[in-house]
Design a protein around this motif. Structure first.
Motif, PDB file in Angstrom:
ATOM      1  N   ASP A  89     -54.028  -4.327   2.685  1.00  0.00           N
ATOM      2  CA  ASP A  89     -53.347  -3.592   1.631  1.00  0.00           C
ATOM      3  C   ASP A  89     -54.181  -2.372   1.278  1.00  0.00           C
ATOM      4  O   ASP A  89     -55.340  -2.488   0.904  1.00  0.00           O
ATOM      5  N   CYS A  90     -53.588  -1.206   1.409  1.00  0.00           N
ATOM      6  CA  CYS A  90     -54.314   0.037   1.167  1.00  0.00           C
ATOM      7  C   CYS A  90     -54.734   0.119  -0.304  1.00  0.00           C
ATOM      8  O   CYS A  90     -53.893   0.014  -1.189  1.00  0.00           O
ATOM      9  N   PRO A  91     -56.032   0.299  -0.576  1.00  0.00           N
ATOM     10  CA  PRO A  91     -56.496   0.415  -1.966  1.00  0.00           C
ATOM     11  C   PRO A  91     -56.005   1.696  -2.631  1.00  0.00           C
ATOM     12  O   PRO A  91     -55.984   1.781  -3.856  1.00  0.00           O
ATOM     13  N   SER A  92     -55.652   2.698  -1.827  1.00  0.00           N
ATOM     14  CA  SER A  92     -55.233   3.978  -2.404  1.00  0.00           C
ATOM     15  C   SER A  92     -53.769   3.974  -2.833  1.00  0.00           C
ATOM     16  O   SER A  92     -53.435   4.429  -3.919  1.00  0.00           O
ATOM     17  N   CYS A  93     -52.881   3.480  -1.954  1.00  0.00           N
ATOM     18  CA  CYS A  93     -51.449   3.564  -2.262  1.00  0.00           C
ATOM     19  C   CYS A  93     -50.781   2.192  -2.303  1.00  0.00           C
ATOM     20  O   CYS A  93     -49.569   2.103  -2.498  1.00  0.00           O
ATOM     21  N   ASN A  94     -51.559   1.120  -2.119  1.00  0.00           N
ATOM     22  CA  ASN A  94     -51.053  -0.249  -2.202  1.00  0.00           C
ATOM     23  C   ASN A  94     -50.070  -0.619  -1.093  1.00  0.00           C
ATOM     24  O   ASN A  94     -49.439  -1.663  -1.155  1.00  0.00           O
TER      25      ASN A  94
ATOM     26  N   SER B 178     -57.092   3.140   9.349  1.00  0.00           N
ATOM     27  CA  SER B 178     -56.436   4.175   8.568  1.00  0.00           C
ATOM     28  C   SER B 178     -55.120   3.655   8.032  1.00  0.00           C
ATOM     29  O   SER B 178     -54.390   2.943   8.715  1.00  0.00           O
ATOM     30  N   CYS B 179     -54.799   4.044   6.794  1.00  0.00           N
ATOM     31  CA  CYS B 179     -53.525   3.688   6.198  1.00  0.00           C
ATOM     32  C   CYS B 179     -52.419   4.504   6.870  1.00  0.00           C
ATOM     33  O   CYS B 179     -52.542   5.713   7.023  1.00  0.00           O
ATOM     34  N   ASN B 180     -51.368   3.819   7.272  1.00  0.00           N
ATOM     35  CA  ASN B 180     -50.258   4.502   7.941  1.00  0.00           C
ATOM     36  C   ASN B 180     -49.415   5.325   6.970  1.00  0.00           C
ATOM     37  O   ASN B 180     -48.586   6.117   7.389  1.00  0.00           O
ATOM     38  N   TYR B 181     -49.607   5.130   5.683  1.00  0.00           N
ATOM     39  CA  TYR B 181     -48.755   5.782   4.687  1.00  0.00           C
ATOM     40  C   TYR B 181     -49.425   6.995   4.058  1.00  0.00           C
ATOM     41  O   TYR B 181     -48.857   8.071   3.975  1.00  0.00           O
ATOM     42  N   CYS B 182     -50.674   6.827   3.605  1.00  0.00           N
ATOM     43  CA  CYS B 182     -51.338   7.948   2.932  1.00  0.00           C
ATOM     44  C   CYS B 182     -52.431   8.574   3.802  1.00  0.00           C
ATOM     45  O   CYS B 182     -52.968   9.619   3.460  1.00  0.00           O
ATOM     46  N   GLY B 183     -52.761   7.929   4.945  1.00  0.00           N
ATOM     47  CA  GLY B 183     -53.707   8.529   5.882  1.00  0.00           C
ATOM     48  C   GLY B 183     -55.170   8.339   5.516  1.00  0.00           C
ATOM     49  O   GLY B 183     -56.048   8.830   6.202  1.00  0.00           O
TER      50      GLY B 183
END
Ligand SMILES: [Zn+2]
Length: 76
Positions: A32-37, A53-58
């Motif tokens: 779970d991305c800590p930046s955008c959840n 790398s987060c696929n959503y916020c990069g």
């Protein structure tokens, strides 16, 4: 002057080494991305010390194992 107690940082490093060896096989297949959840599946899996790398916020993170063997992410 007493040298009975060493600086706590020295012991923390040793603990990290032991736990790192004990959890070296731990593979995670999502995070779970800590930046955008956002939930990011990782089909190939990833281990501690690897970059993901987060696929959503990069945002790029380094995977770490916590004391309990759970996944923690450090933003790079
Ligand atoms: Zn994200």
């Amino acid at each position: 002057m007493s040298v009975d107690k060493l600086p706590s940082g020295k012991w923390l490093e040793e603990e990290d080494d032991k736990k790192g060896a004990g959890t070296k096989k731990t593979l995670w297949f999502e995070f779970d991305c800590p930046s955008c959840n956002a939930n990011n599946p990782v089909p190939d899996g990833f281990k501690a010390k690897e970059e993901i790398s987060c696929n959503y916020c990069g945002t790029t993170f380094e995977a770490r194992a916590s004391d309990e063997g759970k996944l923690r992410l450090k933003e790079i």
